[in-house]
Write an enzyme that holds these catalytic residues in place. Structure first.
Site, PDB file in Angstrom:
ATOM      1  N   THR A  18       0.811  -1.095   0.011  1.00 52.45           N
ATOM      2  CA  THR A  18       0.014   0.091   0.146  1.00 52.45           C
ATOM      3  C   THR A  18       0.894   1.356   0.080  1.00 52.45           C
ATOM      4  O   THR A  18       0.728   2.240  -0.884  1.00 52.45           O
ATOM      5  CB  THR A  18      -0.945   0.086   1.209  1.00 52.45           C
ATOM      6  OG1 THR A  18      -1.835  -1.134   1.279  1.00 52.45           O
ATOM      7  CG2 THR A  18      -1.791   1.081   1.474  1.00 52.45           C
ATOM      8  N   ALA A  38      11.659  20.371  -4.692  1.00 47.84           N
ATOM      9  CA  ALA A  38      12.956  19.770  -3.974  1.00 47.84           C
ATOM     10  C   ALA A  38      14.192  20.311  -4.444  1.00 47.84           C
ATOM     11  O   ALA A  38      15.109  20.377  -3.851  1.00 47.84           O
ATOM     12  CB  ALA A  38      12.959  18.204  -4.440  1.00 47.84           C
ATOM     13  N   GLU A 132       8.459  10.488   9.030  1.00 46.75           N
ATOM     14  CA  GLU A 132       7.035  11.401   9.162  1.00 46.75           C
ATOM     15  C   GLU A 132       5.912  10.535   8.954  1.00 46.75           C
ATOM     16  O   GLU A 132       4.853  10.726   9.579  1.00 46.75           O
ATOM     17  CB  GLU A 132       7.164  12.444   8.110  1.00 46.75           C
ATOM     18  CG  GLU A 132       6.083  13.298   8.208  1.00 46.75           C
ATOM     19  CD  GLU A 132       5.684  14.078   9.355  1.00 46.75           C
ATOM     20  OE1 GLU A 132       6.476  15.055   9.664  1.00 46.75           O
ATOM     21  OE2 GLU A 132       4.670  13.925  10.090  1.00 46.75           O
ATOM     22  N   ILE A 139      -0.784  13.306   8.101  1.00 46.22           N
ATOM     23  CA  ILE A 139      -0.797  14.688   8.902  1.00 46.22           C
ATOM     24  C   ILE A 139       0.578  14.806   9.061  1.00 46.22           C
ATOM     25  O   ILE A 139       1.430  13.970   9.837  1.00 46.22           O
ATOM     26  CB  ILE A 139      -1.503  14.267  10.326  1.00 46.22           C
ATOM     27  CG1 ILE A 139      -3.029  13.926  10.084  1.00 46.22           C
ATOM     28  CG2 ILE A 139      -1.613  15.756  11.027  1.00 46.22           C
ATOM     29  CD1 ILE A 139      -3.609  13.366  11.356  1.00 46.22           C
ATOM     30  N   ASP A 204      -0.515  -0.648  17.623  1.00 41.76           N
ATOM     31  CA  ASP A 204      -0.248   0.163  16.650  1.00 41.76           C
ATOM     32  C   ASP A 204      -0.218   1.518  17.280  1.00 41.76           C
ATOM     33  O   ASP A 204       0.672   2.427  16.906  1.00 41.76           O
ATOM     34  CB  ASP A 204      -0.863   0.278  15.447  1.00 41.76           C
ATOM     35  CG  ASP A 204      -0.908   1.158  14.259  1.00 41.76           C
ATOM     36  OD1 ASP A 204       0.184   0.938  13.562  1.00 41.76           O
ATOM     37  OD2 ASP A 204      -1.555   2.055  14.199  1.00 41.76           O
ATOM     38  N   LYS A 208       2.913   4.498  17.853  1.00 40.88           N
ATOM     39  CA  LYS A 208       2.958   5.994  17.643  1.00 40.88           C
ATOM     40  C   LYS A 208       2.909   6.852  18.613  1.00 40.88           C
ATOM     41  O   LYS A 208       3.617   7.901  18.577  1.00 40.88           O
ATOM     42  CB  LYS A 208       1.441   6.150  16.748  1.00 40.88           C
ATOM     43  CG  LYS A 208       1.509   5.411  15.198  1.00 40.88           C
ATOM     44  CD  LYS A 208       0.048   5.505  14.743  1.00 40.88           C
ATOM     45  CE  LYS A 208       0.269   4.863  13.414  1.00 40.88           C
ATOM     46  NZ  LYS A 208      -1.106   4.313  12.870  1.00 40.88           N
ATOM     47  N   GLY A 305      -3.520   4.682   4.521  1.00 42.71           N
ATOM     48  CA  GLY A 305      -4.205   4.723   3.100  1.00 42.71           C
ATOM     49  C   GLY A 305      -2.979   5.122   2.462  1.00 42.71           C
ATOM     50  O   GLY A 305      -2.015   5.555   2.765  1.00 42.71           O
TER      51      GLY A 305
END
Ligand code: HSE
Length: 441
Positions: A18, A38, A132, A139, A204, A208, A305
């Site tokens: 994914t 960039a 990140e 986010i 999970d 985080k 996602g």
């Protein structure tokens, strides 16, 4: 060293599931814009995947079955680790760093559980280990904590940080759907972990929360000391009782600095429905952060996602390209926001926290029961804020729902032990913490 074009950032991607697939698509679809932002093109030169995906890899020069091949590829400047899991992913990151390559990873489990070791290795090798995408999907919460709020003493943060869990609770509440049916939908949509118990049991989210706490409080990563409780015990009845009392049940990760130590805890939580957090639904994530100068801030967006997570992976790649174009050879940003973690801040055991509680107590439907329950709570100084007692039509037992005021958890535990010993209490008591919040959101 090969004669590489220094004006291109060359990437190898390990894992084309994914997140890896989303990253490749985003780099291709927004190539022009990314090059401008960039300062140079970002080109994927090598992909390692067990399931070849020719429709995604048309522009990629080399594909391998073995992800370790990428760690030694002299063409590759940055290794993107989007395989997940522990052992092979750890080896990929370790070898890449040792070979002088920067690493971008979405692997929150590995960062939370072995990050202290990996960041030390990255620092010794003067490369960046960027992550990140490991927290909050799309986010930019790592940047917000580490850079945007760097001047603040962070007092607390609280967030919905597992998209699958939030999707399940939201659907159960909105459609009265069953737990397993909603979980299956989350898996089909690519939100859930390979092992969905990581989502449902809060592991999970604990990964985080561990990462955010380390940045917020400048402490080492301490996953093993993060209290973790899942949502599998939440019933539709709890959701509707909570709603009747003006609350929603959310699976929150909460970290707070108190005079007695740092709280790090993940558990189902009653949140007043007037709070913004109570109204974040579906796969959405949201994190509130309270800084001593800025006050209360809120970050929300899609927490899982392909597209959302790829957005965060590519943001890290753009940072690396900018550093490179500016001639920065050492990482400018300490990975966890500080070069010296403070090991003196102790983690508070869960029995020491102070919150309110939702209690659902199954009792015999007979006179005097309420008085007995109240007496047990009052003896321990636990004040009652609200009670719901439903009439039972065809059963000898009925649930009594009580909301308590704020109390220390070990007092509540002692009262629960006593309640369990009453003849009138017919089964286990459901206990859900209530977070009062002392901020604005
Ligand atoms: N399984 C995770 C979630 C994926 O549902 O939030 C994003 O970390």
């Amino acid at each position: 060293m090969s004669e590489k074009n220094k004006e291109i950032l060359t990437v190898g991607i390990c894992g084309l599931g994914t997140v890896g697939g989303g990253t490749l698509s985003l780099l291709e679809q927004n190539a022009a814009l990314i090059t401008v932002r960039a300062g140079c093109p970002i080109r994927v030169a090598h992909v390692a995947t067990r399931t070849p995906k020719p429709h995604l890899c048309g522009q990629v020069a080399q594909t391998s079955l073995d992800p370790l091949a990428i760690t030694a590829d002299p063409e590759v400047d940055v290794v993107v680790e989007t395989m997940g899991g522990f052992d092979v992913a750890f080896e990929v990151i370790k070898r890449s760093i040792s070979n002088g390559k920067h690493v971008v990873t979405a692997n929150k489990a590995l960062i939370a559980e072995r990050g202290n070791e990996l960041f030390a290795l990255a620092s010794a090798n003067e490369v960046t280990l960027a992550f990140e995408s490991a927290v909050g999907g799309g986010i930019p919460i790592i940047k917000a904590l580490r850079e945007g709020l760097a001047a603040n003493d962070i007092e607390w943060l609280a967030g919905i940080i597992n998209g699958t869990g939030n999707f399940i609770l939201s659907e159960m509440s909105a459609k009265q759907s069953g737990f397993s049916e909603v979980l299956q939908q989350a898996q089909e949509l690519g939100y859930a972990e390979a092992d969905p118990t990581f989502d449902v049991e809060g592991i999970d989210a604990a990964h985080k929360l561990t990462i955010m706490s380390a940045i917020a409080f400048g402490i080492p990563l301490q996953f093993e000391r993060t209290y973790t409780e899942g949502i599998s015990g939440i019933s539709p009845a709890d959701i509707s009782f909570a709603e009747e009392l003006g609350y929603r049940i959310k699976h929150l990760g909460i970290a707070r600095k108190t005079a007695r130590g740092v709280e790090m805890r993940v558990h189902p939580t009653l949140v007043s429905n007037s709070r913004l957090l109570a109204n974040v639904n579906g796969v959405g994530n949201a994190v509130m952060v309270q800084g001593n100068f800025v006050g209360s801030t809120l970050y929300s967006g899609p927490g899982a996602g392909a597209e959302a997570t790829a957005s965060a992976v590519v943001a890290d790649l753009i940072d690396l390209a900018r550093d490179r174009m500016a001639g920065v050879t050492n990482p400018v940003r300490p990975a966890l926001g500080t070069t010296q973690a403070d090991s003196s801040l102790d983690v508070l055991p869960i029995e020491q926290i102070e919150v309110g509680y939702y209690l659902k107590i199954p009792v015999l439907d007979k006179l005097g029961v309420m008085a007995k329950l109240s007496a047990v709570l009052q003896e321990r100084g636990i004040s009652i804020e609200a009670i719901i007692q439903k009439e039972s039509e065809n059963s000898e037992t009925l649930p009594v729902v009580i909301l308590t005021r704020v109390v220390r958890e070990y007092e509540l535990n002692a009262a629960l032990d006593e309640l369990a010993g009453l003849d009138e209490v017919t089964g286990p008591v459901t206990r859900i913490r209530i977070e009062p919040f002392d901020g604005e959101a």
